[in-house]
Design an enzyme around this catalytic site. Structure first.
Site, short mmCIF file in Angstrom:
data_model
loop_
_atom_site.label_atom_id
_atom_site.label_comp_id
_atom_site.label_asym_id
_atom_site.label_seq_id
_atom_site.Cartn_x
_atom_site.Cartn_y
_atom_site.Cartn_z
N GLU A 167 -6.36 4.70 8.08
CA GLU A 167 -6.19 6.14 7.77
C GLU A 167 -7.47 6.73 7.20
O GLU A 167 -7.77 7.90 7.42
CB GLU A 167 -4.98 6.33 6.82
CG GLU A 167 -3.67 6.11 7.56
CD GLU A 167 -2.52 5.60 6.71
OE1 GLU A 167 -2.58 5.70 5.49
OE2 GLU A 167 -1.57 5.09 7.32
N LYS A 172 0.14 4.30 -0.19
CA LYS A 172 -0.46 5.53 0.37
C LYS A 172 -0.20 6.70 -0.59
O LYS A 172 -0.16 6.49 -1.79
CB LYS A 172 0.08 5.80 1.77
CG LYS A 172 0.10 4.54 2.63
CD LYS A 172 0.41 4.81 4.06
CE LYS A 172 0.56 3.50 4.80
NZ LYS A 172 0.46 3.63 6.22
N GLY A 182 2.93 2.09 10.47
CA GLY A 182 3.86 3.21 10.28
C GLY A 182 4.65 3.58 11.52
O GLY A 182 5.27 4.64 11.57
N GLU A 191 -4.97 -5.12 10.70
CA GLU A 191 -3.94 -4.08 10.83
C GLU A 191 -4.13 -3.34 12.15
O GLU A 191 -4.92 -2.37 12.22
CB GLU A 191 -4.07 -3.08 9.68
CG GLU A 191 -3.83 -3.69 8.32
CD GLU A 191 -3.22 -2.65 7.37
OE1 GLU A 191 -2.15 -2.91 6.83
OE2 GLU A 191 -3.82 -1.58 7.20
N HIS A 201 -9.17 1.16 5.28
CA HIS A 201 -7.85 1.36 5.91
C HIS A 201 -8.00 2.29 7.11
O HIS A 201 -8.82 3.21 7.08
CB HIS A 201 -6.87 1.94 4.88
CG HIS A 201 -5.46 1.91 5.36
ND1 HIS A 201 -4.95 2.85 6.22
CD2 HIS A 201 -4.45 1.03 5.12
CE1 HIS A 201 -3.68 2.55 6.49
NE2 HIS A 201 -3.36 1.45 5.83
N ASN A 232 0.88 -1.18 0.00
CA ASN A 232 0.00 0.00 0.00
C ASN A 232 0.91 1.23 0.00
O ASN A 232 1.52 1.54 1.01
CB ASN A 232 -0.88 -0.02 1.25
CG ASN A 232 -1.66 1.28 1.42
OD1 ASN A 232 -1.84 2.03 0.45
ND2 ASN A 232 -2.12 1.55 2.63
N SER A 265 3.89 -2.34 10.04
CA SER A 265 5.36 -2.38 10.14
C SER A 265 5.96 -3.72 9.70
O SER A 265 6.97 -4.16 10.26
CB SER A 265 5.81 -2.01 11.55
OG SER A 265 5.42 -0.68 11.85
#
Ligand code: PEP
Length: 256
Positions: free
Chosen positions: A99, A11, A175, A169, A97, A9, A215
């Site tokens: 985010e 992003k 991240g 996730e 996701h 991904n 990660s």
């Protein structure tokens, strides 16, 4: 038999030159590799989907979108529908996701609508779920995961387990450089597979790939793949570098 998926991904990273350079490196790196059950996927930003789709036409490498609108078409400035994405020949689209949940306030209901839109278009959703650090510390990880599954999958018709991919996730691992251990991830993946068996059936649960994201990098992928219910990774940072991405594809080929 489940697919082992190494999904990047990207992003909001990489411009046109960087995308072209990555495609060149990956095309060279994948040449002659026998992938077996391993499916490499990259999700670039919208402007580069068609280019990447063209670059990898006829190869086992797949291109995914990072998100889609839940609406079929109409007055939704800035949005892109699932049918538009499918018309490029795409087969996968990330949905839910963390985010999108955090910065765009997407609810489980909105995500459910997106899952349905993606499936209606003929693509497969990569549906993301995961708890925050506060929720994990509060001991409610299982409850959050089950709520997200119930909310995002209500009324979603899955027959074989190949129509959809799930990605666990944990938000605290995305991240941050702090990945869940193999055991921590396995415990949640086991619960997800049990939920699938209870809601649908065991055969479907055994067929559906569940990815871990947070990660992941070449250094920790082997430990994660060693877990019986982890079928690959949804990978942000470590998927940006072609060498690192290819290394993870190799680890998956050699491991499972
Ligand atoms: C992600 O973007 O879904 C992700 C897991 O990112 P990272 O691998 O950088 O933690």
């Amino acid at each position: 038999m489940r697919d082992i998926i190494i999904a990047g991904n990207w992003k909001m990273n990489k411009d046109l030159d960087a995308v072209r350079a990555f495609c060149k490196a990956i095309a060279g790196g994948l040449k002659g590799k026998v992938l077996g059950r391993v499916l490499p996927i990259i999700a670039p930003t919208y402007p580069f989907l068609a280019l990447m789709q063209r670059e990898f036409a006829g190869s086992p490498f797949r291109v995914a979108a990072q998100d889609t609108s839940s609406h079929p078409d109409g007055a939704f400035t800035g949005e892109v529908s699932a049918t538009m994405l499918a018309s490029l020949g795409l087969q996968y689209c990330i949905v839910g996701h963390s985010e999108r949940r955090a910065y765009h306030h997407e609810s489980n209901e909105t995500i459910r609508e997106k899952v349905l839109a993606v499936m209606d278009s003929g693509m497969k959703p990569i549906l993301c779920i995961g708890e925050t650090l506060e929720q994990r510390d509060g001991g409610i990880t299982d409850q959050v995961i089950l709520e997200q599954l119930d909310g995002c999958m209500r009324g979603v018709r899955v027959y074989t387990g190949k129509e959809l991919i799930l990605a666990y996730e944990p938000v605290w691992a995305i991240g941050t450089g702090r990945n869940a251990t193999g055991e921590q991830a396995q415990e949640v993946h086991r619960q997800i597979r049990k939920w699938l068996a209870d809601q649908y059936n065991k055969e479907l649960a055994d067929n559906l790939s569940i990815l871990y994201g947070g990660s992941v990098k070449p250094q920790n992928l082997t430990e994660l793949l060693a877990m019986p219910d982890i079928d690959g990774g949804l990978i942000g940072g470590a998927s940006l570098d072609p060498e690192s991405f290819l290394k993870m594809v190799d680890i998956a080929i050699n491991y499972k």
